[in-house]
Design an enzyme around this catalytic site. Structure first.
Site, PDB file in Angstrom:
ATOM      1  N   GLU A 167       0.859  -1.184   0.000  1.00 25.61           N
ATOM      2  CA  GLU A 167       0.000   0.000   0.000  1.00 25.61           C
ATOM      3  C   GLU A 167       0.893   1.230   0.000  1.00 25.61           C
ATOM      4  O   GLU A 167       1.795   1.340   0.820  1.00 25.61           O
ATOM      5  CB  GLU A 167      -0.910  -0.009   1.222  1.00 25.61           C
ATOM      6  CG  GLU A 167      -1.559   1.315   1.589  1.00 25.61           C
ATOM      7  CD  GLU A 167      -2.414   1.905   0.475  1.00 25.61           C
ATOM      8  OE1 GLU A 167      -2.199   3.093   0.123  1.00 25.61           O
ATOM      9  OE2 GLU A 167      -3.284   1.175  -0.048  1.00 25.61           O
ATOM     10  N   GLY A 174     -26.995   4.057   1.189  1.00 25.02           N
ATOM     11  CA  GLY A 174     -27.186   2.647   1.501  1.00 25.02           C
ATOM     12  C   GLY A 174     -25.989   1.981   2.143  1.00 25.02           C
ATOM     13  O   GLY A 174     -26.071   0.827   2.559  1.00 25.02           O
ATOM     14  N   LEU A 224       3.151   0.154  -5.950  1.00 25.73           N
ATOM     15  CA  LEU A 224       3.339  -0.637  -7.165  1.00 25.73           C
ATOM     16  C   LEU A 224       3.852   0.286  -8.266  1.00 25.73           C
ATOM     17  O   LEU A 224       3.249   1.313  -8.566  1.00 25.73           O
ATOM     18  CB  LEU A 224       2.009  -1.267  -7.582  1.00 25.73           C
ATOM     19  CG  LEU A 224       2.039  -2.073  -8.878  1.00 25.73           C
ATOM     20  CD1 LEU A 224       2.809  -3.387  -8.688  1.00 25.73           C
ATOM     21  CD2 LEU A 224       0.621  -2.354  -9.373  1.00 25.73           C
ATOM     22  N   ASP A 234     -13.532  -1.151  -4.714  1.00 24.57           N
ATOM     23  CA  ASP A 234     -13.753  -0.042  -5.643  1.00 24.57           C
ATOM     24  C   ASP A 234     -13.009  -0.212  -6.954  1.00 24.57           C
ATOM     25  O   ASP A 234     -13.352   0.438  -7.944  1.00 24.57           O
ATOM     26  CB  ASP A 234     -13.332   1.277  -4.997  1.00 24.57           C
ATOM     27  CG  ASP A 234     -14.319   1.748  -3.938  1.00 24.57           C
ATOM     28  OD1 ASP A 234     -15.360   1.090  -3.776  1.00 24.57           O
ATOM     29  OD2 ASP A 234     -14.032   2.750  -3.261  1.00 24.57           O
ATOM     30  N   GLN A 291     -14.722   3.785   9.370  1.00 22.16           N
ATOM     31  CA  GLN A 291     -13.849   2.946   8.557  1.00 22.16           C
ATOM     32  C   GLN A 291     -12.390   3.030   8.966  1.00 22.16           C
ATOM     33  O   GLN A 291     -11.664   2.031   8.902  1.00 22.16           O
ATOM     34  CB  GLN A 291     -14.002   3.296   7.076  1.00 22.16           C
ATOM     35  CG  GLN A 291     -13.180   2.379   6.159  1.00 22.16           C
ATOM     36  CD  GLN A 291     -13.500   2.574   4.703  1.00 22.16           C
ATOM     37  OE1 GLN A 291     -14.594   3.004   4.348  1.00 22.16           O
ATOM     38  NE2 GLN A 291     -12.548   2.257   3.834  1.00 22.16           N
ATOM     39  N   TYR A 323     -29.373  15.562   4.417  1.00 17.54           N
ATOM     40  CA  TYR A 323     -29.339  15.931   3.000  1.00 17.54           C
ATOM     41  C   TYR A 323     -29.940  17.322   2.871  1.00 17.54           C
ATOM     42  O   TYR A 323     -31.103  17.545   3.255  1.00 17.54           O
ATOM     43  CB  TYR A 323     -30.157  14.946   2.158  1.00 17.54           C
ATOM     44  CG  TYR A 323     -29.467  13.628   1.906  1.00 17.54           C
ATOM     45  CD1 TYR A 323     -28.673  13.452   0.772  1.00 17.54           C
ATOM     46  CD2 TYR A 323     -29.610  12.558   2.784  1.00 17.54           C
ATOM     47  CE1 TYR A 323     -28.039  12.241   0.529  1.00 17.54           C
ATOM     48  CE2 TYR A 323     -28.981  11.352   2.552  1.00 17.54           C
ATOM     49  CZ  TYR A 323     -28.198  11.200   1.421  1.00 17.54           C
ATOM     50  OH  TYR A 323     -27.559   9.990   1.171  1.00 17.54           O
TER      51      TYR A 323
END
Length: 543
Positions: free
Chosen positions: A38, A322, A142, A313, A118, A221
Site C-alpha cells: 500500500e 445505503g 506498485l 472499488d 472505517q 441531506y
C-alpha cells in the site's frame, strides 16, 4: 536500506484499504500468507464509511473480530436519524430512523450493524491481518507489473528508501481503489452512469444548537448551498463534515473553495448567516483543509484478467447511499479468498476462480441499481427503492459453476431472507441452535472450510462425508442437527429445505453449495461428485 531483489508469494494484494486488508486477512486465515503493498504510510486517517452492515459483521464475527469491533463503536450509534431539508434550520422534507429500517431481527442474523468508522475498522483489520501471518507493507507502491501464464511479476518501491524490488506472485488481487490503476493498465473498462457529482469536503467547528433544535442525526441531506449537499457529525463534539457539490464542467474546481467561501457555504447550509465557523484540517497536521471526492457508479466489464483479480472499488463504485460500497468490497474479498486458497493448495482447478466474476459482478450490478434509487430518493425525499435493504444485504443469489442447483433456478437475483428456502447459491440461513447449553448460530458452524449440515435422521452422512473428503483431499466438517446440536426453535429443516435425512453442503464463505433433500442410495458417491464439480477438479487433481 537495501531490499532483496526478488520476493515470492502465492498472492500479492495491492491496496491497503478495507477490501485489500480483508482479502489479506481471509487468505491468511485460509493458510495462504499473502504480501500486501500500500503506497500510503498508514491505514485511512478519515472516517470514510461510518457503518458496516450485518452481513459484513457476520463475516468478521467468523474471524473473531466481533468483540473488538463492538468496542470501537462511533457516536453514530446514538444518532440513528437521517433528515432532509432545504437548510438545517429550515423545514424538514423527511426524517426517519435509518437503523430501525435496516436492523435485522434476531431470526435473520446473529449480528447487527457495526457502528464503527472505517478508519477504526481498518486499524483493527490490519492488526488481525498481521497477527495472522500476512506480510503487510505500507509505504510501498506498485511501480509496474507483468502478468504471464505462470504468475505476475510486480516491481514495487519502498517510499522511505526509494529502493525498488520485484515480487513474483501466483496471483495478484487489485484492491487499488476507484481510480483502478491496475484495471486501467490492463485495458478493462466499466459500465454505469459514471461520475455523478464532484464534491468538496471540509471540516468545521461550530455551535449548531439553534439550528438543531434538539435533533440528533447521522446525516442530513440539504438543498443549500447546492442540491446534494450533506452534513454529518464527527467524533469530536461540535465538529462537522460538510460535502458540497461543484461542477467542473462549469469551470468550477477545488481551488474555488477558499476558507472564506467554505465558511459562507456552511452558513448557507445551516441557514444561519451570522454563524461563527472555524475551518479545521480533516487530519491534525495537514495544511490542506479541502479535499475532493467523486461520487458515481460503475461496474467493471470483467473481474478477472488471467491471474489478476479486481475487488472493492477497483471492481465497482456505487454512490454512498445505503452504505453498500465498502460492504460490497468486503464480500468480494470473502468470496475470492477461499477460492484462491483452494487453488493454491492444489485442491481445486483454476476454473473455480472464474466463478468469482460470475458471482460477484451480478451482485455489484444489482447493488448499483439499488444505490442509485436510494440516492435519488433521498435527494427527493421519497426514499424509494426496488429491493428492501435487508433483502439486498442478505438475500442476493449466486449462479455459477461453484453452485449446484437442485431444481429450476428461482426468479430474480435476490430472495427475501426472512422467508429462507435454503436454495443453493444463497447465504446459508441463520438458525439459532444449542450445544450443551451454549447458544450458537448455524453461521458459526460454516466458515473457513466446507461444512455439511445433516438432518436428525441422517447419521449415514457422517461416514459419507469422511469418505468423500478423504477422496477429494479437502477439509469437510460435519454437524448433526438434532443430535449434537439442538434445534430448539424447530426451524432448521424448513429454513434449509431438507427432510430429516437430508443434508446441506455450505461453502467456506457461508453460501449453500449443494443439498440433498433426503438421503440418497449412495451418499458418499453423491457428495464426492458434488465436491469435485464445485472445486472444478480435472484429471490432474485425481486422487
Amino acid at each position: 536500506m537495501t531490499e532483496p531483489d526478488h520476493h515470492r508469494t502465492a498472492v500479492l494484494v495491492v491496496g491497503g484499504g478495507i477490501a485489500g486488508l480483508s482479502a489479506a486477512l481471509f487468505l491468511a486465515r485460509q493458510g495462504v500468507r499473502p504480501i500486501l503493498v500500500e503506497r500510503h504510510p498508514s491505514t485511512a486517517l478519515l472516517p470514510q464509511a461510518r457503518a458496516f452492515n450485518p452481513r459484513s459483521m457476520e463475516i468478521y464475527r467468523a474471524f473473531g473480530l466481533a468483540e473488538a469491533i463492538g468496542g470501537r463503536t462511533s457516536i453514530l450509534t446514538d444518532l440513528p436519524e437521517m433528515i432532509g431539508a432545504d437548510t438545517l434550520a429550515g423545514q424538514e422534507r423527511f426524517r426517519f430512523d435509518l437503523l430501525a429500517q435496516v436492523r435485522p431481527p434476531a431470526t435473520l442474523s446473529p449480528t447487527d450493524w457495526g457502528m464503527i468508522d472505517q478508519d477504526e475498522l481498518e486499524r483493527l483489520v490490519r492488526g488481525a491481518t498481521e497477527r495472522s501471518g500476512a506480510d503487510v507493507r505500507f509505504g510501498t507502491e506498485l511501480v509496474s507489473f507483468v502478468s504471464a501464464d505462470d504468475g505476475v511479476t510486480a516491481t514495487v518501491r519502498d517510499l522511505a528508501s526509494g529502493g525498488e524490488y520485484r515480487i513474483h506472485a501466483d496471483y495478484l488481487v487489485a484492491a487499488d481503489g476507484n481510480r483502478a490503476g491496475i484495471r486501467t493498465r490492463l485495458g478493462i473498462g466499466a459500465d454505469g452512469p459514471g461520475v455523478l457529482l464532484h464534491v468538496a469536503n471540509y471540516v468545521f467547528d461550530a455551535d449548531l444548537g439553534a439550528a438543531l433544535r434538539g435533533r440528533r442525526f447521522l446525516l442530513a441531506y440539504l438543498d443549500q448551498p447546492r442540491a446534494g449537499t450533506t452534513l454529518s457529525p464527527l467524533r469530536e463534539f461540535g465538529r462537522w463534515a460538510l460535502a458540497v457539490p461543484y461542477r467542473p464542467e462549469a469551470g468550477e474546481s477545488l481551488d474555488d473553495f477558499s476558507e472564506r467561501r467554505c465558511a459562507e457555504l456552511a452558513r448557507l447550509a445551516v441557514g444561519d448567516p451570522g454563524l461563527d465557523i472555524t475551518l479545521v484540517p480533516p487530519v491534525p497536521g495537514w495544511t490542506r483543509k479541502v479535499t475532493g471526492t467523486r461520487i458515481g457508479g460503475w461496474v467493471a466489464h470483467r473481474y478477472r484478467a488471467g491471474r489478476v483479480f479486481f475487488v472493492g472499488d477497483a471492481a465497482h463504485v456505487v454512490p454512498p447511499s445505503g452504505s453498500y460500497g465498502a460492504n460490497t468490497g468486503i464480500a468480494d474479498a470473502h468470496n475470492l479468498a477461499w477460492k484462491l486458497a483452494a487453488v493454491v493448495r492444489g485442491q481445486a482447478g483454476d476454473a473455480l476462480l472464474d466463478s468469482y466474476e460470475d458471482e460477484r459482478r451480478p451482485v455489484a450490478q444489482v447493488t448499483l441499481e439499488q444505490a442509485m434509487r436510494l440516492l435519488h430518493g433521498r435527494h427527493e425525499g421519497t426514499g424509494a427503492t426496488a429491493v428492501d435493504d435487508l433483502t439486498m444485504i442478505f438475500g442476493y443469489r449466486y449462479d455459477s459453476a461453484a453452485v449446484l442447483a437442485d431444481g429450476p433456478a428461482p426468479d430474480g437475483p435476490v430472495e427475501d431472507p426472512r422467508k429462507p428456502s435454503g436454495h443453493p447459491g444463497l447465504r446459508a440461513p441463520h438458525v439459532w441452535l444449542d450445544r450443551a447449553g451454549t447458544r450458537l448460530s448455524t453461521l458459526d458452524l460454516c466458515h473457513d472450510a466446507f461444512t455439511l449440515l445433516v438432518g436428525p435422521d441422517g447419521a449415514e452422512w457422517t461416514t459419507a462425508a469422511r469418505t468423500a473428503a478423504g477422496s477429494c483431499g479437502v477439509d469437510l466438517r460435519t454437524h448433526h442437527i438434532g443430535v449434537e446440536l439442538t434445534d430448539f426453535e424447530d426451524r432448521w429443516l424448513a429454513a434449509y429445505g431438507v427432510t430429516r435425512t437430508g443434508a446441506t453442503l455450505v461453502r467456506p464463505d457461508g453460501f449453500v453449495a449443494w443439498r440433498a433433500g433426503d438421503l440418497p442410495r449412495h451418499p458418499a458417491q453423491e457428495l464426492r461428485q458434488a465436491l469435485r464439480r464445485l472445486l472444478a477438479r480435472d484429471a490432474r487433481h485425481q486422487p
